[in-house]
Design a protein around this motif. Sequence first.
Motif, mmCIF file in Angstrom:
data_model
loop_
_atom_site.group_PDB
_atom_site.id
_atom_site.type_symbol
_atom_site.label_atom_id
_atom_site.label_comp_id
_atom_site.label_asym_id
_atom_site.label_seq_id
_atom_site.Cartn_x
_atom_site.Cartn_y
_atom_site.Cartn_z
ATOM 1 N N ASP A 153 -5.938 -0.887 -4.791
ATOM 2 C CA ASP A 153 -5.322 -1.311 -3.529
ATOM 3 C C ASP A 153 -6.310 -2.183 -3.018
ATOM 4 O O ASP A 153 -7.273 -1.954 -2.070
ATOM 5 C CB ASP A 153 -4.867 -0.380 -2.417
ATOM 6 C CG ASP A 153 -3.993 -0.879 -1.290
ATOM 7 O OD1 ASP A 153 -3.794 -2.096 -1.444
ATOM 8 O OD2 ASP A 153 -3.526 0.004 -0.571
ATOM 9 N N GLU A 154 -6.112 -3.722 -3.321
ATOM 10 C CA GLU A 154 -6.847 -4.727 -2.911
ATOM 11 C C GLU A 154 -8.526 -4.457 -2.674
ATOM 12 O O GLU A 154 -9.016 -4.233 -1.689
ATOM 13 C CB GLU A 154 -6.423 -5.114 -1.320
ATOM 14 C CG GLU A 154 -5.073 -5.698 -1.353
ATOM 15 C CD GLU A 154 -4.783 -6.077 0.063
ATOM 16 O OE1 GLU A 154 -5.684 -6.663 0.932
ATOM 17 O OE2 GLU A 154 -3.482 -5.988 0.653
ATOM 18 N N SER A 194 0.943 -1.158 -0.133
ATOM 19 C CA SER A 194 -0.234 0.211 0.027
ATOM 20 C C SER A 194 0.903 1.325 0.027
ATOM 21 O O SER A 194 0.592 2.326 -0.529
ATOM 22 C CB SER A 194 -0.893 0.116 1.191
ATOM 23 O OG SER A 194 -1.865 -1.046 1.255
#
Length: 242
Positions: A163-164, A43
């Motif tokens: 991000d995810e 991240s």
Amino acid sequence: MSAIEIHGLRKSFGDLEVLRGIDLSVEPGEVLCVIGPSGSGKSTLLRCVNLLEQPSAGTIRVSGVEVTDPDCDIDAVRRRIGMVFQQFNLFGHLTVRENLTIAQRRVLRRGRAEADRVAAENLDRVGLADKAGAYPAQLSGGQQQRVAIARSLSMNPELMLFDEPTSALDPELVGEVLAVMRSLVADGMTMLVVTHEMSFAREVASRVVFMDGGVVVESGPPADVLGSPREERTREFLHRVL
Ligand code: ADP
Ligand code: MG
């Protein structure tokens, strides 16, 4: 010219060095998937690209513009980068349509009619044409994430950072979000994607990067990194998640 070019990127939070010298580039039209254990700096890496985190050292260029140059107009660069997070970050007090038009109007200075048209186009693209008047709380998590993607697309980004994006979703809702992401890949969008979805990475990634402890341990075509990893650390990680 690379879409993203990262050299010697380091980032510390106090005494903790989270990124310890990252070199990475993403070419236009490429889909780079970043995998790795929790806490490995994925991240932070993504957030450095648009300076949501200030790098401690190294250089980052986005379409040739050095964002790490103190004189860089970072707002201008951010306008060209879409970002989708694990948490959807929609405005709860605004309708879906308003969520999609507010930045178009304030940042890109589009008029109402044009902003509405672009919003409608992108809601259609994520399969939610009928939800323009709904509020986020009336939607499922998968629908909210698709709205967040449509909101990003409404700014006509050259590059998307994810991000995810499916990590906060109930398992049965993951597929619809991945399907939207696959359609972006098919449209040729340049994407940097942090994900735990190994089958997605295997199918769509141009390259997979495995990070651990703030460094890139291994990178290459998905068949290599996921199918026959060279490094023991990659193998261990894949054993745990697959
Ligand atoms: P990942 O996304 O791979 O799980 P992160 O980039 O979120 O990893 O975090 C890497 C490390 O940096 C973790 O140890 C995390 O606790 C730490 N970290 C991240 N953001 C901050 C912050 N703003 N302040 C202090 N530590 C942070
Ligand atoms: Mg993370």
